[in-house]
Design an enzyme around this catalytic site. Sequence first.
Site, PDB file in Angstrom:
ATOM      1  N   ASN A  20       0.822  -1.198   0.000  1.00  0.00           N
ATOM      2  CA  ASN A  20       0.000   0.000   0.000  1.00  0.00           C
ATOM      3  C   ASN A  20       0.868   1.265   0.000  1.00  0.00           C
ATOM      4  O   ASN A  20       1.052   1.895  -1.044  1.00  0.00           O
ATOM      5  CB  ASN A  20      -0.948  -0.022   1.209  1.00  0.00           C
ATOM      6  CG  ASN A  20      -2.017   1.042   1.117  1.00  0.00           C
ATOM      7  OD1 ASN A  20      -1.868   2.025   0.414  1.00  0.00           O
ATOM      8  ND2 ASN A  20      -3.106   0.849   1.831  1.00  0.00           N
ATOM      9  N   ASP A  21       1.429   1.604   1.135  1.00  0.00           N
ATOM     10  CA  ASP A  21       2.170   2.863   1.232  1.00  0.00           C
ATOM     11  C   ASP A  21       3.351   2.937   0.262  1.00  0.00           C
ATOM     12  O   ASP A  21       3.689   4.014  -0.225  1.00  0.00           O
ATOM     13  CB  ASP A  21       2.696   3.053   2.657  1.00  0.00           C
ATOM     14  CG  ASP A  21       1.556   3.219   3.652  1.00  0.00           C
ATOM     15  OD1 ASP A  21       0.519   3.774   3.253  1.00  0.00           O
ATOM     16  OD2 ASP A  21       1.708   2.792   4.809  1.00  0.00           O
ATOM     17  N   VAL A  22       3.961   1.789  -0.034  1.00  0.00           N
ATOM     18  CA  VAL A  22       5.169   1.808  -0.849  1.00  0.00           C
ATOM     19  C   VAL A  22       4.875   2.072  -2.328  1.00  0.00           C
ATOM     20  O   VAL A  22       5.802   2.194  -3.128  1.00  0.00           O
ATOM     21  CB  VAL A  22       5.971   0.490  -0.723  1.00  0.00           C
ATOM     22  CG1 VAL A  22       6.452   0.303   0.708  1.00  0.00           C
ATOM     23  CG2 VAL A  22       5.156  -0.695  -1.182  1.00  0.00           C
TER      24      VAL A  22
END
Lengths: 101, 466
Positions: free
Chosen positions: B391-393
């Site tokens: 997700n964040d990456v």
Amino acid sequence: MIDGFIALYIFMLAAFTGYEVISRVPVILHTPLMSGSNFVHGIVLVGTMVALGNAQNLGEQVIGFIGVLLAAGNVVGGYVSTERMLSMFKTSEKKKPESRA
Amino acid sequence: MSPFLSPAIIDDFIQAVYFIAALLFIIGLKRMSSPKGAKTGIVWAGVGMLIAGLITFLWPGMHNYTLIIVAIFIGGVAAWWSGRRVPMTAMPQMVALYNGMGGGAAAAIAAEELIREQTLTLAPVSLAVIGGIIGAVSFSGSLIAFAKLQGIINKSLRYRIQQVVNSLVLLITVALGIWIIVLHGTAPMYVVIAFFALALLFGILVTLPIGGADMPVVISLYNAATGLAVAFEGFVIGNAAMIIAGMVVGAAGTLLTQLMAKAMNRSIANVLFSNFGETATGSAADIAGSLKPIDAGDAGVMMAYANKVIIVPGYGMAVAQAQHKVWELTQLLQNRGVTVKFAIHPVAGRMPGHMNVLLAEAGVPYDLISDLEDINPEFATADVALIIGANDVVNPDARNKPDSPIYGMPILNADKARNTIVIKRGQGRGFSGVENSLFYMDNTRMLYGDGQAAVTQLIQSIKATE
């Protein structure tokens, strides 16, 4: 046996060695390497063995015993986990004939 | 006793073996830093450990041999049993646990030296105290890290005057340490006990507020810390093998920690002392576009007729135990002539390289796996980027939105691929709690479902096209 400045030189050279050894490591090996270096500082075991071996009274024996116990866990756990992780790596050489089939 | 076995000769012999052990450790670590030699590297280091451990039984003037053997047996068997049976996904917390044990052992040596009735000179007493603090903090901190990753502690404890309390505890610990140093190790027993108790407390307090996403950095930092503690205690008891091995690990671990923190675009101090994730909330309202679902059938067709697919796995894939299915999917696509690559973010998983280990476990050869720098230019030529459990990456806000909490973090440019398919359990946010604008982009499709089930459906739909 290891006096002031000699120890300082050892500290310095060992630090550079550690830095050099790791600096060219691919990301893929970071976790096994962290685990491997975790195993290496398990050498603290020999220090705890000597400490317990020289313990004079009950208090020292208890601390020494805990020390050896923890250090042995560090050594064995570090080895087992590193070995398990590294045993999983392989290249795609084996895979190629398989994918043609 | 014959002159050949005089204490001096035995001592020389022990030192020689320690020297060889130190050499084997360095060679072992060197070998472990390349995929080819890695497997033998741990064996070299293991041989060094074995001979160093065995020769220590010859150390002159020791007693308590039964206690030593019993302690080694209990600690060793417990670690062997646990290390053999944990699943690969749980490896990071096991490394944290074993590392904490090493830190505790170093602190035990310090405690032994400081409670013994002896007057130490300045250098050893100082290093015993410093190594004692570091070892104790590493011990209790690693146990908390273990408990958090294992799910025993779920909450990240945060309160308003936390930094003040932590600083105060550290300050008192250091003050007691200085007291012990000034008295050259002859301080009263209760001072030494208070010193170690507060050091342990500090380790707990400083680790409790740190979120799960930051744990890799923390574990790596404690690994380096234990190395340093071992090196310092090695000096105190005059053991060159401990100095060298500990220092090598201390330096290597520090470098690893820096690499990881850099990959998250944060300083180590920031990881330890900021309440990241608490205030970090982006709202979906700021994001243009909508979430567009896709079913596995369409997604499978899209991939089956692609030239190039890049798979971006995250920890969610491991949690869903989907890596074996992902490898099956990969082989299926390869047999159709699709180029498949894996893009791994440096902090994917719970430790750097953790994702690589999980993929390797599933049988994915490591030459299919690329780092961030190598793969990022390739997204533009990829037909499909398949994001599974990450997700964040892959959040483009890290590039585009200066007010985003993750702004500046290097990310995988999955948004540059012609199509992006995101396999996701639901509409929740990532670890950082930040909304992901990638999911709302025009060429992004959401494939909702459990990772393993979704990939299984993909495999079926690709097979159906044959």
